[in-house]
Design a protein around this motif. Structure first.
Motif, PDB file in Angstrom:
ATOM      1  N   GLN A 116      31.532 -62.878 -59.414  1.00 57.02           N
ATOM      2  CA  GLN A 116      32.959 -63.093 -59.429  1.00 57.02           C
ATOM      3  C   GLN A 116      33.488 -62.925 -60.781  1.00 57.02           C
ATOM      4  O   GLN A 116      34.982 -63.165 -61.024  1.00 57.02           O
ATOM      5  N   GLU A 117      32.714 -62.617 -61.623  1.00 53.97           N
ATOM      6  CA  GLU A 117      33.297 -62.706 -63.083  1.00 53.97           C
ATOM      7  C   GLU A 117      34.274 -61.855 -63.439  1.00 53.97           C
ATOM      8  O   GLU A 117      34.300 -60.678 -63.041  1.00 53.97           O
ATOM      9  N   MET A 118      35.150 -62.254 -64.272  1.00 51.51           N
ATOM     10  CA  MET A 118      36.356 -61.349 -64.747  1.00 51.51           C
ATOM     11  C   MET A 118      36.607 -61.172 -66.140  1.00 51.51           C
ATOM     12  O   MET A 118      36.311 -62.375 -66.778  1.00 51.51           O
ATOM     13  N   LEU A 119      36.824 -60.412 -66.764  1.00 55.71           N
ATOM     14  CA  LEU A 119      36.853 -59.995 -68.214  1.00 55.71           C
ATOM     15  C   LEU A 119      38.241 -59.854 -68.525  1.00 55.71           C
ATOM     16  O   LEU A 119      38.913 -58.905 -68.142  1.00 55.71           O
ATOM     17  N   ILE A 120      38.971 -60.342 -69.591  1.00 57.50           N
ATOM     18  CA  ILE A 120      40.345 -59.974 -69.937  1.00 57.50           C
ATOM     19  C   ILE A 120      40.231 -59.735 -71.363  1.00 57.50           C
ATOM     20  O   ILE A 120      39.692 -60.105 -72.218  1.00 57.50           O
ATOM     21  N   GLY A 121      40.929 -58.363 -71.563  1.00 59.34           N
ATOM     22  CA  GLY A 121      40.761 -58.012 -72.901  1.00 59.34           C
ATOM     23  C   GLY A 121      41.528 -56.850 -73.032  1.00 59.34           C
ATOM     24  O   GLY A 121      42.318 -56.116 -72.147  1.00 59.34           O
ATOM     25  N   PRO A 122      41.776 -56.034 -74.353  1.00 65.07           N
ATOM     26  CA  PRO A 122      40.926 -56.614 -75.258  1.00 65.07           C
ATOM     27  C   PRO A 122      41.281 -57.800 -76.162  1.00 65.07           C
ATOM     28  O   PRO A 122      42.390 -58.328 -76.113  1.00 65.07           O
ATOM     29  N   ARG A 123      40.430 -58.412 -76.744  1.00 62.39           N
ATOM     30  CA  ARG A 123      40.859 -59.930 -77.367  1.00 62.39           C
ATOM     31  C   ARG A 123      39.956 -59.608 -78.629  1.00 62.39           C
ATOM     32  O   ARG A 123      38.921 -59.342 -78.955  1.00 62.39           O
ATOM     33  N   MET A 124      40.764 -60.166 -79.996  1.00 63.72           N
ATOM     34  CA  MET A 124      40.268 -60.101 -81.110  1.00 63.72           C
ATOM     35  C   MET A 124      39.846 -61.456 -81.222  1.00 63.72           C
ATOM     36  O   MET A 124      40.504 -62.468 -81.107  1.00 63.72           O
ATOM     37  N   HIS A 125      38.576 -61.663 -82.091  1.00 65.59           N
ATOM     38  CA  HIS A 125      37.964 -62.759 -82.702  1.00 65.59           C
ATOM     39  C   HIS A 125      37.415 -62.645 -84.063  1.00 65.59           C
ATOM     40  O   HIS A 125      36.432 -61.673 -84.085  1.00 65.59           O
ATOM     41  N   ASP A 126      38.061 -63.214 -85.089  1.00 68.28           N
ATOM     42  CA  ASP A 126      37.523 -63.069 -86.376  1.00 68.28           C
ATOM     43  C   ASP A 126      37.123 -61.456 -86.837  1.00 68.28           C
ATOM     44  O   ASP A 126      36.551 -61.102 -87.323  1.00 68.28           O
ATOM     45  N   GLY A 127      38.295 -60.835 -86.273  1.00 68.37           N
ATOM     46  CA  GLY A 127      38.379 -59.388 -86.598  1.00 68.37           C
ATOM     47  C   GLY A 127      37.568 -58.274 -85.717  1.00 68.37           C
ATOM     48  O   GLY A 127      37.358 -57.320 -85.928  1.00 68.37           O
TER      49      GLY A 127
END
Length: 290
Positions: A116-127
């Motif tokens: 049931q995993e869900m991905l939220i994005g796009p998200r930036m992390h250290d460029g």
């Protein structure tokens, strides 16, 4: 040559030149002096607008002082909760009580529902571009499942098959922060649960989709650069640090608004005190002298 008597008669026959004073209706400048009238208004509506700017800027600066006091107390309250020992997360949580436990450290034990995993994005992390991994944590007892924000993964690990190390199996204990549901801003597009495309964490929507409680837990990890690099390379979600990440820029806003109020006040004083221009000194008479 003319005789003297003829010359006398010729001179006596000339009429004297008419003078203005001979007219009975004549009125001299002494009797009717002109009024000096300025040829234009010294200030117009622009002065009113200019006067409103420092007043408005001063009011906004004062409002930011109040906001700074409110934000400082809020951060202090959250930091006080962070230094306390973590609490075990109760089986059932009243959503209305989460506000009083926002940023409270907790721990919960259960099994991750990777299906049931869900991905939220796009998200930036250290460029780098990537996603936040949201996985329901199924605990013992019906209706005790909660949503866990496990952290960030790189975009190349979007498929679960590419990150087996990031899919722990068996019973696991999660330590994190109990957080209030996020609020969507007007520029964020709507989620599309049908295609599993999420742009922001709508806790209620995600809870209904997975049969979980509308409870949001953000998994934490100790700041460790080498560990973060290793996890990023293996596709293991990088959790957040246990710290308050609220922005507090109100001091800058206070300086900006008060500086603007001072500058525009000086400009207003200069405009009011400035002598009229040459074109404004022109005068006209109030009488018709023609």
């Amino acid at each position: 040559p003319k005789c003297p008597s003829c010359r006398h008669l010729s001179q006596s026959s000339r009429r004297p030149k008419a003078e203005p004073a001979d007219d009975p209706n004549f009125m001299s400048i002494v009797d009717n002096p002109p009024n000096l009238v300025r040829a234009g208004r010294r200030h117009g509506p622009g002065l009113i607008v200019l006067a409103l700017i420092p007043i408005t800027a001063f009011a906004l600066g004062t409002w930011q002082v109040q906001r700074l006091d409110w934000k400082s107390k809020l951060i202090a309250k959250f930091e006080d909760r962070l230094v306390r020992d973590p609490l075990p997360l109760p089986p059932y949580i009243d959503p209305t009580a989460i506000h009083d436990f926002d940023y409270r450290r907790i721990y919960a034990t259960g099994h991750f529902r990777h299906d049931q995993e869900m991905l939220i994005g796009p998200r930036m992390h250290d460029g780098h571009d990537g996603y936040l991994v949201i996985t329901p944590l199924e605990r013992e007892g019906d209706g005790t499942t909660v949503l866990v924000n496990r952290g960030w993964i790189a975009k190349k690990f979007k498929k679960q098959a590419d990150r087996p190390d990031g899919l722990p199996k068996g019973e696991i204990t999660v330590e994190g922060l109990l957080r209030e549901p996020w609020k969507k801003n007007m520029f964020t597009p709507d989620n599309s649960p049908q295609t599993k495309e999420f742009y922001f964490p709508d806790v209620v929507e995600m809870a209904n989709l997975t049969g979980s409680q509308a409870v949001w837990v953000e998994e934490t990890m100790d700041p460790d650069l080498l560990k973060a690099w290793d996890w990023e390379a293996r596709g293991i979600p990088i959790g957040r640090a246990a710290e308050v990440n609220l922005r507090n820029n109100h001091t800058q806003y206070i300086f900006t608004w008060y500086a603007l109020a001072a500058a525009t006040s000086i400009m207003l004083w200069m405009v009011v005190k400035k002598p009229p221009a040459d074109i404004a000194r022109r005068v006209r008479q109030n009488k018709d002298w023609s």
